[in-house]
Design an enzyme around this catalytic site. Structure first.
Site, mmCIF file in Angstrom:
data_model
loop_
_atom_site.group_PDB
_atom_site.id
_atom_site.type_symbol
_atom_site.label_atom_id
_atom_site.label_comp_id
_atom_site.label_asym_id
_atom_site.label_seq_id
_atom_site.Cartn_x
_atom_site.Cartn_y
_atom_site.Cartn_z
ATOM 1 N N ILE A 65 0.634 -1.179 0.084
ATOM 2 C CA ILE A 65 -0.276 0.255 -0.557
ATOM 3 C C ILE A 65 0.721 1.139 -0.567
ATOM 4 O O ILE A 65 2.132 1.181 0.456
ATOM 5 C CB ILE A 65 -0.650 -0.113 1.021
ATOM 6 C CG1 ILE A 65 -2.663 0.902 1.609
ATOM 7 C CG2 ILE A 65 -0.054 0.155 2.771
ATOM 8 C CD1 ILE A 65 -2.850 1.140 1.749
ATOM 9 N N CYS A 66 0.473 2.704 -0.767
ATOM 10 C CA CYS A 66 0.955 3.427 -1.010
ATOM 11 C C CYS A 66 0.195 4.623 -0.586
ATOM 12 O O CYS A 66 -1.258 4.525 0.216
ATOM 13 C CB CYS A 66 2.111 3.603 -1.444
ATOM 14 S SG CYS A 66 0.984 4.254 -2.968
ATOM 15 N N HIS A 67 0.236 5.647 -1.035
ATOM 16 C CA HIS A 67 -1.167 7.017 -0.842
ATOM 17 C C HIS A 67 -1.926 6.946 -1.481
ATOM 18 O O HIS A 67 -2.947 6.416 -1.024
ATOM 19 C CB HIS A 67 -0.087 8.582 -0.970
ATOM 20 C CG HIS A 67 -1.745 9.313 -0.357
ATOM 21 N ND1 HIS A 67 -1.678 9.767 0.802
ATOM 22 C CD2 HIS A 67 -1.770 10.522 -1.610
ATOM 23 C CE1 HIS A 67 -2.424 10.807 0.817
ATOM 24 N NE2 HIS A 67 -2.177 11.329 -0.790
#
Length: 113
Positions: A65-67
């Protein structure tokens, strides 16, 4: 273009908790992580992933996951080329927050994306 296919998952399909069997790898930068992250997530900034591959449990189900989903997809492709079987979290922490899932700081207080 990347030669590996990486599956994607929506936030609402993720497990409720992360432990030794399911890892949520957060590849955002330190300042983003400090503002808020998923409880139980593992943090390795995108730029550090190649040097820290040994810290990622290859036996666990791996979600990245990231932004918003872009960096995590790049990291997922890298991991897939290096023997992992990652799943990219579609929409990233923006989708996580939008789904009403908890966001915490390192101190355990409520966080923000």
């Amino acid at each position: 273009m990347d030669d590996v296919h990486v599956p994607e998952i929506d936030v609402d399909q993720l497990p409720a908790e992360f432990d030794s069997t399911a890892v949520l790898l957060d590849v955002r930068e330190d300042d983003e992580w400090a503002r808020g992250h998923a409880s139980g997530a593992q943090h390795i900034p995108m730029s550090e992933v190649p040097a820290r591959l040994g810290e990622i449990d290859g036996d666990a189900t791996l979600y990245v996951i990231c932004h918003a989903g872009g960096r995590s997809l790049k990291v997922s492709h890298y991991l897939a080329r290096n023997g992992f079987e990652p799943t990219n979290v579609s929409g990233g922490m923006l989708a996580w927050a939008g789904s009403g899932r908890a966001i915490v700081t390192d101190g355990g207080a409520p966080g923000a994306v």
